[in-house]
Motif scaffolding. Structure first.
Motif, PDB file in Angstrom:
ATOM      1  N   LEU A 122       0.843  -1.144  -0.696  1.00 58.97           N
ATOM      2  CA  LEU A 122       0.312  -0.695   0.203  1.00 58.97           C
ATOM      3  C   LEU A 122       1.054   1.489  -0.116  1.00 58.97           C
ATOM      4  O   LEU A 122       1.515   1.581   1.067  1.00 58.97           O
ATOM      5  N   VAL A 123       0.416   1.851  -0.862  1.00 59.59           N
ATOM      6  CA  VAL A 123       1.191   3.500  -1.728  1.00 59.59           C
ATOM      7  C   VAL A 123       1.085   4.796  -0.893  1.00 59.59           C
ATOM      8  O   VAL A 123      -0.573   4.474  -2.040  1.00 59.59           O
ATOM      9  N   CYS A 124       0.618   5.276   0.360  1.00 59.26           N
ATOM     10  CA  CYS A 124      -0.749   6.106   0.500  1.00 59.26           C
ATOM     11  C   CYS A 124      -0.222   7.461   1.175  1.00 59.26           C
ATOM     12  O   CYS A 124       1.681   7.262   1.400  1.00 59.26           O
ATOM     13  N   GLY A 125      -0.437   8.482   1.451  1.00 60.30           N
ATOM     14  CA  GLY A 125      -0.380   9.962   2.506  1.00 60.30           C
ATOM     15  C   GLY A 125       0.132   9.394   4.119  1.00 60.30           C
ATOM     16  O   GLY A 125      -0.204   8.022   4.648  1.00 60.30           O
ATOM     17  N   ARG A 126       0.663   9.732   4.429  1.00 63.97           N
ATOM     18  CA  ARG A 126       0.998  10.036   6.033  1.00 63.97           C
ATOM     19  C   ARG A 126      -0.250   9.882   7.006  1.00 63.97           C
ATOM     20  O   ARG A 126      -0.329  10.690   7.119  1.00 63.97           O
ATOM     21  N   GLU A 127      -0.929   9.174   7.449  1.00 63.41           N
ATOM     22  CA  GLU A 127      -1.783   8.917   8.769  1.00 63.41           C
ATOM     23  C   GLU A 127      -3.089   9.507   7.896  1.00 63.41           C
ATOM     24  O   GLU A 127      -4.117  10.398   8.430  1.00 63.41           O
ATOM     25  N   SER A 128      -3.041   9.001   6.455  1.00 63.99           N
ATOM     26  CA  SER A 128      -3.854   9.497   5.689  1.00 63.99           C
ATOM     27  C   SER A 128      -4.935   8.937   5.779  1.00 63.99           C
ATOM     28  O   SER A 128      -5.675   7.450   5.889  1.00 63.99           O
ATOM     29  N   LYS A 129      -6.675   9.066   5.031  1.00 60.86           N
ATOM     30  CA  LYS A 129      -8.245   8.949   5.429  1.00 60.86           C
ATOM     31  C   LYS A 129      -8.173   7.576   4.280  1.00 60.86           C
ATOM     32  O   LYS A 129      -8.581   6.472   4.765  1.00 60.86           O
ATOM     33  N   ALA A 130      -7.030   7.746   2.867  1.00 60.45           N
ATOM     34  CA  ALA A 130      -7.195   6.834   1.965  1.00 60.45           C
ATOM     35  C   ALA A 130      -6.565   5.387   2.666  1.00 60.45           C
ATOM     36  O   ALA A 130      -7.010   4.150   2.434  1.00 60.45           O
ATOM     37  N   GLU A 131      -5.425   5.754   3.367  1.00 56.82           N
ATOM     38  CA  GLU A 131      -4.484   3.991   4.074  1.00 56.82           C
ATOM     39  C   GLU A 131      -6.302   3.927   5.589  1.00 56.82           C
ATOM     40  O   GLU A 131      -6.325   2.092   5.056  1.00 56.82           O
ATOM     41  N   HIS A 132      -6.671   4.351   5.983  1.00 58.65           N
ATOM     42  CA  HIS A 132      -7.612   4.038   6.827  1.00 58.65           C
ATOM     43  C   HIS A 132      -8.962   3.001   5.982  1.00 58.65           C
ATOM     44  O   HIS A 132      -9.053   1.956   6.698  1.00 58.65           O
ATOM     45  N   ASP A 133      -8.957   3.959   5.035  1.00 57.16           N
ATOM     46  CA  ASP A 133     -10.042   3.183   4.274  1.00 57.16           C
ATOM     47  C   ASP A 133      -9.737   1.793   3.579  1.00 57.16           C
ATOM     48  O   ASP A 133     -10.309   0.634   3.870  1.00 57.16           O
ATOM     49  N   VAL A 134      -8.009   1.171   3.443  1.00 58.69           N
ATOM     50  CA  VAL A 134      -8.310   0.502   2.902  1.00 58.69           C
ATOM     51  C   VAL A 134      -8.074  -0.776   3.711  1.00 58.69           C
ATOM     52  O   VAL A 134      -8.105  -2.008   3.335  1.00 58.69           O
ATOM     53  N   VAL A 135      -6.846  -0.654   5.130  1.00 56.47           N
ATOM     54  CA  VAL A 135      -6.781  -1.381   5.387  1.00 56.47           C
ATOM     55  C   VAL A 135      -7.634  -1.613   6.501  1.00 56.47           C
ATOM     56  O   VAL A 135      -8.020  -3.400   6.711  1.00 56.47           O
ATOM     57  N   VAL A 136      -8.666  -0.848   6.555  1.00 50.58           N
ATOM     58  CA  VAL A 136     -10.002  -1.305   7.419  1.00 50.58           C
ATOM     59  C   VAL A 136     -10.808  -2.045   7.405  1.00 50.58           C
ATOM     60  O   VAL A 136     -11.194  -3.180   7.339  1.00 50.58           O
ATOM     61  N   ASN A 137     -11.289  -1.524   5.769  1.00 50.32           N
ATOM     62  CA  ASN A 137     -12.158  -2.468   4.765  1.00 50.32           C
ATOM     63  C   ASN A 137     -11.563  -4.047   4.336  1.00 50.32           C
ATOM     64  O   ASN A 137     -12.642  -4.423   4.558  1.00 50.32           O
ATOM     65  N   ALA A 138     -10.364  -3.236   4.364  1.00 49.87           N
ATOM     66  CA  ALA A 138     -10.010  -5.394   3.844  1.00 49.87           C
ATOM     67  C   ALA A 138      -9.262  -6.213   4.646  1.00 49.87           C
ATOM     68  O   ALA A 138     -10.309  -7.047   4.562  1.00 49.87           O
ATOM     69  N   ARG A 139      -9.551  -5.831   5.750  1.00 49.67           N
ATOM     70  CA  ARG A 139      -9.768  -6.595   7.469  1.00 49.67           C
ATOM     71  C   ARG A 139     -10.849  -6.663   7.800  1.00 49.67           C
ATOM     72  O   ARG A 139     -11.176  -8.354   8.028  1.00 49.67           O
ATOM     73  N   GLU A 140     -11.932  -6.302   6.890  1.00 51.27           N
ATOM     74  CA  GLU A 140     -13.329  -6.509   7.914  1.00 51.27           C
ATOM     75  C   GLU A 140     -13.697  -7.268   6.473  1.00 51.27           C
ATOM     76  O   GLU A 140     -14.716  -8.684   7.142  1.00 51.27           O
ATOM     77  N   ARG A 141     -13.376  -7.709   5.401  1.00 54.67           N
ATOM     78  CA  ARG A 141     -13.720  -8.754   4.577  1.00 54.67           C
ATOM     79  C   ARG A 141     -12.775 -10.373   4.279  1.00 54.67           C
ATOM     80  O   ARG A 141     -13.568 -11.025   4.402  1.00 54.67           O
ATOM     81  N   TRP A 142     -11.199  -9.689   5.257  1.00 59.64           N
ATOM     82  CA  TRP A 142     -10.703 -11.193   5.098  1.00 59.64           C
ATOM     83  C   TRP A 142      -9.376 -10.031   5.993  1.00 59.64           C
ATOM     84  O   TRP A 142      -8.197  -9.773   5.339  1.00 59.64           O
TER      85      TRP A 142
END
Length: 444
Positions: free
Chosen positions: A164-184
């Motif tokens: 994952l390439v994203c900004g520092r403490e960004s909302k995009a990082e939260h959206d990707v990580v949280v939603n991915a781990r909710e699914r798997w």
């Protein structure tokens, strides 16, 4: 303003005249080298240069203003000095992050050993021009085939590690990580927090993509950034960054901005996600849905096996209910009777054929016997052979005293002609050519 000119020091008589001639024992002093650099730079012509403003300190009341101009593709920058009235007419158009073109002349400050640009005119690059440049770049890259569908690599069904390439403490990082781990929940991430806007975005994002692509455990790479103004998303339409993404051998997902945003990175990526949340839903499957699908597949498989077993059992029952399986000897008896019948027919046909052939042989034998000379001899006839062995058919073919051989049915007899047959003339006496022949030809 140009730096104050420093009189070029006259080289000492024992100093080399050229840099190529310097040695450890006979070097140039710093003042001589600085003066030569200043002289060389001062001969350069004014030029237009483009870059992005990263630092600008407006100092009220000062005669000179300074800013740092940085290349948008590489980590290189130059200091630009300009008079206050050159900057005064631009207001907020020239600010940190703005793209500008500057007409300037290079200048070298020998006392500090620094190179800077002396700006004479500055112009802000408008959004329309930037978008026109992006459109031109899009056409160029499309002509090279970087956006072709056959270049797209399929995403893995279940990646072991997600880069994952994203900004520092960004909302995009939260959206990707949280939603991915909710699914798997077992999904692993390798996160690289970089600048996602500004002059540092292009080199940092490109380096992060290259680093993650080099790792064999990373199965898919996601480049994510939240929404923003068009100017904030310009790094993701940069040619250097787009080519770095195209060179990536690992499947790459672009999740830049909102659904309406369309940087060039979206076109070269293997999958374009409308948002970072959409990227999370695409890179990993939903464990609940997969379990539900597995359960449904198992139930379908179980039902199919049960149906197949029931159908085969019904077929076996139908076969077992047939009379031939109830008494298997019945089928053999019928074929045995058929074989016996055909055997009787074959024997009868063979006997009839032999009887007919035997009768035909007897008939032909009788015909042969009736036509045979032996049968004629048996009735009392004889075959007369002359002295030379030929068959005598007429009386005039023999002469008196000729010895004849009579062939009878049961043997042979020898006879001598004593007199000619009545009514036949004696055979003429052959004439001799000389006396000796004539004497030998007379009969006693």
């Amino acid at each position: 303003m140009p730096p104050p000119s420093t009189p070029a020091p006259t080289p000492a008589p024992d100093l080399p005249a050229r840099a190529l001639d310097t040695t450890p024992e006979n070097p140039w002093p710093v003042r001589l080298l600085s003066s030569k650099i200043e002289d060389y730079v001062s001969r350069m012509s004014p030029l237009w240069v483009e870059g992005q403003v990263v630092e600008l300190n407006r100092r009220p009341g000062a005669g000179l203003q300074f800013m740092t101009l940085r290349d948008t593709d590489a980590d290189m920058s130059l200091t630009v000095a300009m008079s206050t009235h050159v900057l005064a007419g631009h207001g907020d158009d020239v600010a940190p992050g703005a793209h500008v073109v500057v007409h300037a002349r290079p200048g070298f400050w020998p006392r500090r050993g620094t190179l800077q640009l002396q700006a004479r005119e500055i112009r802000a690059v408008g959004l329309g021009e930037l978008l026109a440049r992006i459109e031109h770049l899009r056409r160029v890259l499309a002509a090279e085939g970087l956006f072709d569908h056959d270049r797209k690599k399929p995403l893995p069904f279940l990646p072991g590690t997600v880069g994952l390439v994203c900004g520092r403490e960004s909302k995009a990082e939260h959206d990707v990580v949280v939603n991915a781990r909710e699914r798997w929940p077992q999904v692993r991430f390798e996160i690289r927090e970089v600048a996602v806007q500004g002059p540092s975005a292009v080199p940092q994002v490109s380096a992060a993509i290259a680093e993650l692509d080099a790792r064999p455990d990373v199965d898919v790479i996601v480049v994510a950034r939240g929404g923003g103004a068009v100017e904030d998303l310009l790094p993701f339409s940069n040619e250097t960054l787009v080519r770095a993404a195209a060179a990536c051998s690992t499947p790459l997902v672009s999740a830049i901005g909102h659904e309406t945003d369309a940087p060039l990175l979206d076109l070269v990526a293997d999958y374009r996600a409308s948002t970072p949340t959409d990227a999370a839903r695409r890179i990993v499957p939903d464990v609940r849905e997969e379990r539900r699908g597995v359960a449904l597949a198992r139930e379908r498989l179980r039902s199919a096996v049960r149906t197949r077993v029931d159908r085969e059992q019904a077929g076996l029952d139908a076969f077992r209910s047939r009379p031939v399986l109830a008494d298997p000897v019945t089928m053999i008896d019928r074929h045995e009777e058929l074989v016996a019948h055909h055997l009787r027919m074959a024997r009868r046909a063979f006997g009839d054929r032999v009887t007919a052939a035997s009768a035909q042989v007897d008939r032909l034998a009788a015909q042969v016997r009736a036509l045979s000379p032996a049968a004629t001899l048996a009735r009392g006839y004889a075959v007369v052979h002359g002295p030379d062995g030929h068959v005598v058919r007429r009386p005039d073919e023999v002469s008196v005293d000729d010895r004849l051989r009579l062939r009878l049915a049961d043997g042979e007899l020898t006879a001598t002609v004593t007199a000619p047959a009545p009514g036949t003339a004696p055979p003429p006496t052959p004439k001799s050519k000389d006396r000796t022949t004539r004497t030998k030809g007379t009969r006693p």
